[in-house]
Design a protein around this motif. Sequence first.
Motif, PDB file in Angstrom:
ATOM      1  N   THR A  61      -6.953  23.568   5.242  1.00 18.18           N
ATOM      2  CA  THR A  61      -6.119  23.406   6.421  1.00 18.18           C
ATOM      3  C   THR A  61      -6.999  23.661   7.626  1.00 18.18           C
ATOM      4  O   THR A  61      -7.680  24.690   7.698  1.00 18.18           O
ATOM      5  N   LEU A  62      -7.021  22.710   8.547  1.00 12.62           N
ATOM      6  CA  LEU A  62      -7.815  22.841   9.758  1.00 12.62           C
ATOM      7  C   LEU A  62      -7.081  23.724  10.739  1.00 12.62           C
ATOM      8  O   LEU A  62      -5.885  23.556  10.964  1.00 12.62           O
ATOM      9  N   GLY A  63      -7.810  24.656  11.317  1.00 12.31           N
ATOM     10  CA  GLY A  63      -7.236  25.520  12.339  1.00 12.31           C
ATOM     11  C   GLY A  63      -7.622  25.024  13.710  1.00 12.31           C
ATOM     12  O   GLY A  63      -7.959  23.854  13.895  1.00 12.31           O
ATOM     13  N   GLY A  64      -7.634  25.920  14.631  1.00  8.47           N
ATOM     14  CA  GLY A  64      -7.942  25.553  15.997  1.00  8.47           C
ATOM     15  C   GLY A  64      -9.409  25.685  16.318  1.00  8.47           C
ATOM     16  O   GLY A  64     -10.223  26.066  15.488  1.00  8.47           O
ATOM     17  N   SER A  65      -9.715  25.362  17.546  1.00  9.80           N
ATOM     18  CA  SER A  65     -11.066  25.543  18.063  1.00  9.80           C
ATOM     19  C   SER A  65     -10.945  26.016  19.502  1.00  9.80           C
ATOM     20  O   SER A  65      -9.928  25.790  20.154  1.00  9.80           O
ATOM     21  N   GLU A  66     -11.977  26.663  19.954  1.00  6.22           N
ATOM     22  CA  GLU A  66     -12.006  27.079  21.349  1.00  6.22           C
ATOM     23  C   GLU A  66     -12.190  25.841  22.223  1.00  6.22           C
ATOM     24  O   GLU A  66     -12.774  24.848  21.785  1.00  6.22           O
ATOM     25  N   ALA A  67     -11.712  25.925  23.444  1.00  7.68           N
ATOM     26  CA  ALA A  67     -11.882  24.798  24.364  1.00  7.68           C
ATOM     27  C   ALA A  67     -13.359  24.468  24.504  1.00  7.68           C
ATOM     28  O   ALA A  67     -14.194  25.357  24.599  1.00  7.68           O
ATOM     29  N   TRP A  68     -13.680  23.221  24.436  1.00  9.69           N
ATOM     30  CA  TRP A  68     -15.032  22.701  24.587  1.00  9.69           C
ATOM     31  C   TRP A  68     -15.964  23.156  23.460  1.00  9.69           C
ATOM     32  O   TRP A  68     -17.173  23.157  23.599  1.00  9.69           O
ATOM     33  N   SER A  69     -15.400  23.533  22.325  1.00 10.55           N
ATOM     34  CA  SER A  69     -16.211  23.951  21.192  1.00 10.55           C
ATOM     35  C   SER A  69     -16.163  22.880  20.115  1.00 10.55           C
ATOM     36  O   SER A  69     -15.154  22.197  19.951  1.00 10.55           O
ATOM     37  N   ASP A  70     -17.228  22.747  19.345  1.00  9.71           N
ATOM     38  CA  ASP A  70     -17.239  21.807  18.231  1.00  9.71           C
ATOM     39  C   ASP A  70     -17.101  22.533  16.897  1.00  9.71           C
ATOM     40  O   ASP A  70     -17.370  21.976  15.850  1.00  9.71           O
ATOM     41  N   VAL A  71     -16.644  23.798  16.936  1.00  9.10           N
ATOM     42  CA  VAL A  71     -16.444  24.589  15.729  1.00  9.10           C
ATOM     43  C   VAL A  71     -14.951  24.814  15.529  1.00  9.10           C
ATOM     44  O   VAL A  71     -14.255  25.284  16.433  1.00  9.10           O
ATOM     45  N   ILE A  72     -14.457  24.436  14.333  1.00  9.48           N
ATOM     46  CA  ILE A  72     -13.050  24.648  13.997  1.00  9.48           C
ATOM     47  C   ILE A  72     -12.971  25.591  12.799  1.00  9.48           C
ATOM     48  O   ILE A  72     -13.908  25.703  12.020  1.00  9.48           O
ATOM     49  N   THR A  73     -11.835  26.253  12.667  1.00  9.05           N
ATOM     50  CA  THR A  73     -11.638  27.135  11.524  1.00  9.05           C
ATOM     51  C   THR A  73     -11.061  26.339  10.356  1.00  9.05           C
ATOM     52  O   THR A  73     -10.364  25.336  10.550  1.00  9.05           O
ATOM     53  N   LEU A  74     -11.374  26.790   9.146  1.00 11.05           N
ATOM     54  CA  LEU A  74     -10.861  26.189   7.916  1.00 11.05           C
ATOM     55  C   LEU A  74     -10.273  27.296   7.046  1.00 11.05           C
ATOM     56  O   LEU A  74     -10.845  28.374   6.951  1.00 11.05           O
ATOM     57  N   VAL A  75      -9.153  27.010   6.416  1.00 12.56           N
ATOM     58  CA  VAL A  75      -8.570  27.921   5.439  1.00 12.56           C
ATOM     59  C   VAL A  75      -8.395  27.136   4.155  1.00 12.56           C
ATOM     60  O   VAL A  75      -7.739  26.091   4.141  1.00 12.56           O
ATOM     61  N   GLY A  76      -9.007  27.629   3.081  1.00 12.21           N
ATOM     62  CA  GLY A  76      -8.981  26.924   1.813  1.00 12.21           C
ATOM     63  C   GLY A  76      -7.718  27.168   1.018  1.00 12.21           C
ATOM     64  O   GLY A  76      -7.029  28.166   1.197  1.00 12.21           O
ATOM     65  N   SER A  77      -7.447  26.240   0.116  1.00 12.82           N
ATOM     66  CA  SER A  77      -6.318  26.332  -0.792  1.00 12.82           C
ATOM     67  C   SER A  77      -6.833  26.129  -2.204  1.00 12.82           C
ATOM     68  O   SER A  77      -7.585  25.191  -2.462  1.00 12.82           O
ATOM     69  N   GLY A  78      -6.466  27.001  -3.117  1.00 16.36           N
ATOM     70  CA  GLY A  78      -6.948  26.898  -4.480  1.00 16.36           C
ATOM     71  C   GLY A  78      -8.317  27.536  -4.614  1.00 16.36           C
ATOM     72  O   GLY A  78      -8.808  28.197  -3.698  1.00 16.36           O
ATOM     73  N   PRO A  79      -8.964  27.326  -5.752  1.00 20.51           N
ATOM     74  CA  PRO A  79     -10.274  27.929  -5.957  1.00 20.51           C
ATOM     75  C   PRO A  79     -11.323  27.328  -5.020  1.00 20.51           C
ATOM     76  O   PRO A  79     -11.273  26.132  -4.720  1.00 20.51           O
ATOM     77  N   PRO A  80     -12.266  28.128  -4.557  1.00 17.92           N
ATOM     78  CA  PRO A  80     -13.303  27.600  -3.663  1.00 17.92           C
ATOM     79  C   PRO A  80     -14.209  26.625  -4.419  1.00 17.92           C
ATOM     80  O   PRO A  80     -14.548  26.862  -5.569  1.00 17.92           O
ATOM     81  N   PRO A  81     -14.605  25.550  -3.766  1.00 14.47           N
ATOM     82  CA  PRO A  81     -15.443  24.541  -4.436  1.00 14.47           C
ATOM     83  C   PRO A  81     -16.913  24.969  -4.542  1.00 14.47           C
ATOM     84  O   PRO A  81     -17.714  24.235  -5.090  1.00 14.47           O
ATOM     85  N   PHE A  82     -17.250  26.126  -4.030  1.00 16.86           N
ATOM     86  CA  PHE A  82     -18.634  26.574  -4.008  1.00 16.86           C
ATOM     87  C   PHE A  82     -18.873  27.812  -4.847  1.00 16.86           C
ATOM     88  O   PHE A  82     -19.980  28.339  -4.874  1.00 16.86           O
ATOM     89  N   ALA A  83     -17.877  28.302  -5.534  1.00 17.26           N
ATOM     90  CA  ALA A  83     -18.040  29.535  -6.334  1.00 17.26           C
ATOM     91  C   ALA A  83     -18.491  29.222  -7.736  1.00 17.26           C
ATOM     92  O   ALA A  83     -18.330  28.161  -8.252  1.00 17.26           O
TER      93      ALA A  83
END
Length: 83
Positions: A61-83
Amino acid sequence: MSRYRGPATLISSGGDEVEVYVDLRSKQREWSGTATIADFDADAPHDQTLRLPDGREAQVTLGGSEAWSDVITLVGSGPPPFA
């Protein structure tokens, strides 16, 4: 705790793909992080698929970003694909 930093692809429900750089962390059964994305469309669907270079995928799920920022927050669902 495991971590992944590197390239990934965000895929919308309509099939649009955007290349991103992610910094992801997992703690127990939860995982989250950030994605650096150029020209983030705030109207894009918030639920997307995250694909790592090795083909593993997970829902995020994509979260927000600060104004004029190119970084957004992510919240995963289910098992992480990198573990």
